[in-house]
Design a protein around this motif. Structure first.
Motif, PDB file in Angstrom:
ATOM      1  N   UNK A  66       0.848  -1.196   0.000  1.00 45.39           N
ATOM      2  CA  UNK A  66       0.000   0.000   0.000  1.00 45.39           C
ATOM      3  C   UNK A  66       0.881   1.243   0.000  1.00 45.39           C
ATOM      4  N   UNK A  67       0.498   2.221  -0.781  1.00 47.77           N
ATOM      5  CA  UNK A  67       1.260   3.466  -0.851  1.00 47.77           C
ATOM      6  C   UNK A  67       0.809   4.448   0.227  1.00 47.77           C
ATOM      7  N   UNK A  68       1.754   5.253   0.712  1.00 51.97           N
ATOM      8  CA  UNK A  68       1.360   6.360   1.593  1.00 51.97           C
ATOM      9  C   UNK A  68       1.569   7.705   0.886  1.00 51.97           C
ATOM     10  N   UNK A  69       1.634   7.657  -0.438  1.00 55.83           N
ATOM     11  CA  UNK A  69       1.800   8.887  -1.213  1.00 55.83           C
ATOM     12  C   UNK A  69       0.494   9.666  -1.291  1.00 55.83           C
ATOM     13  N   UNK A  70       0.629  10.990  -1.386  1.00 54.69           N
ATOM     14  CA  UNK A  70      -0.538  11.862  -1.535  1.00 54.69           C
ATOM     15  C   UNK A  70      -0.327  12.759  -2.742  1.00 54.69           C
ATOM     16  N   UNK A 108       6.470   2.767  -2.192  1.00 54.22           N
ATOM     17  CA  UNK A 108       7.706   3.253  -2.842  1.00 54.22           C
ATOM     18  C   UNK A 108       8.925   2.511  -2.289  1.00 54.22           C
ATOM     19  N   UNK A 109       8.897   2.154  -1.005  1.00 56.51           N
ATOM     20  CA  UNK A 109      10.015   1.387  -0.436  1.00 56.51           C
ATOM     21  C   UNK A 109       9.973  -0.069  -0.899  1.00 56.51           C
ATOM     22  N   UNK A 132       4.979   7.242  -6.570  1.00 51.26           N
ATOM     23  CA  UNK A 132       5.815   6.249  -5.882  1.00 51.26           C
ATOM     24  C   UNK A 132       7.161   6.047  -6.587  1.00 51.26           C
ATOM     25  N   UNK A 133       7.159   6.125  -7.906  1.00 54.56           N
ATOM     26  CA  UNK A 133       8.420   5.993  -8.637  1.00 54.56           C
ATOM     27  C   UNK A 133       9.311   7.208  -8.374  1.00 54.56           C
TER      28      UNK A 133
END
Ligand code: AGV
Ligand code: CA
Length: 312
Positions: A66-70, A108-109, A132-133
């Protein structure tokens, strides 16, 4: 030899169908999946991804992160709801509990780790925003050497994109608009980019003849799954609206399994990071080179994905 592929998606119907189809491609070895809450809500999108791998992954063990990007510009809520429908389909809930694991790492990690652990170069398939990239590249520049190429659904050089929002001039494509800065970061890298832009995805709208074909062939479990998924979104009938659904991401994914479905040419482009055209990709002699996918063979494309689904 099988190609190693990493998928990062944002939980739309065509994102989840892309995951399903990648799992059916014989010469693809899917090594990981990241899910970013852009055109979706995170929980149902992660859950549906794990269930699709359980049901259609032919026993492969693949982690979902799961991403934590916003992002900068949020997607409309009605579109983000689609993941709830797919996650609730009985076809994905016959054999609970879910076995496919969720990674402890944010997307991303997880991408960084997956690339570093791979002995071979990996093809990246991004069918949502590039956040994420971009974060992975900033945190771990060494991963660039592990990337074979990036296939990204995003961008357009057409006069009209598909963003209809206040304070925007309509020239951008949504995945670029959600996080224009991320596009810039990726543009500044040396990664080879296949840009599956609106030029080609406009040629593959969801139409009633396609839906009816999947209905007729629903005795195949995988074709039934396609039909069930695409029942959640509006087809092109009388005229195109802002909500009309195309097979944007599925075309992007199909280019991985069958390159001859599309035509490509090299162009040079820049990205607008802010202002009324933010997210716009524009042709420019001073820009960076990308491989623009500008045309698709519609009939061959639908035959290909329907045949793939029959192998599920
Ligand atoms: O711009 C296309 C991207 C693709 O990655 N997404 C949907 C695809 O997954 C955003 C989008 C644009 N128009 C849409 C979108 C619509 N009418 N419904 C849902 N999503
Ligand atoms: Ca998407």
């Amino acid at each position: 030899m099988k190609r190693k592929v990493y998928l990062n998606h944002d939980g739309g119907v065509d994102d989840l169908v892309s995951l399903f189809l990648l799992l059916q491609m014989e010469d693809v070895d899917l090594i990981g999946v990241g899910v970013i809450p852009a055109d979706c809500y995170l929980e149902p999108a992660v859950s549906a991804s794990r269930k699709i791998i359980d049901r259609f992954g032919k026993g492969k063990q693949i982690e979902v992160a799961a991403s934590n990007s916003r992002g900068k510009n949020p997607f409309p809520k009605e579109w983000r709801m689609h993941a709830f429908v797919v996650d609730a389909l009985p076809i994905l809930n016959e054999y609970l509990p879910v076995k496919t694991k969720e990674s402890k790492l944010p997307a991303h990690k997880h991408l960084i780790e997956s690339l570093r652990n791979s002995t071979e170069k990996v093809t990246l398939v991004f069918v949502g925003p590039l956040t994420d990239l971009a974060r992975a590249l900033e945190e771990a520049p060494d991963i660039e050497g592990k990337i074979e190429r990036l296939a990204w659904m995003g961008g357009t050089f057409l006069e009209m994109g598909n963003v209809e929002e206040p304070e925007h001039d309509g020239t951008a494509e949504w995945n670029a608009f959600w996080d224009p800065e991320a596009v810039k970061v990726v543009w500044d890298s040396n990664i080879h980019i296949d840009l599956v832009a609106l030029e080609s995805t406009n040629m593959v709208p969801l139409t009633l003849d396609v839906r009816n074909r999947w209905a007729r062939e629903r005795k195949h479990l995988g074709v039934d799954f396609l039909g069930q998924c695409y029942a959640a979104v509006p087809p092109l009938v009388h005229f195109q609206t802002n909500s009309t659904y195309f097979l944007w991401d599925v075309l992007t994914t199909a280019t991985i399994g069958k390159e001859v479905l599309v035509k490509r040419k090299e162009v040079k482009s820049i990205v607008h990071a802010d202002g009324p055209s933010q997210g716009k990709t524009e042709l420019s002699e001073n820009g960076r080179a990308v491989e623009l996918v500008y045309e698709a063979d519609r009939d061959a494309f639908f035959d290909y994905i329907t045949d793939l689904a029959k192998q599920a």
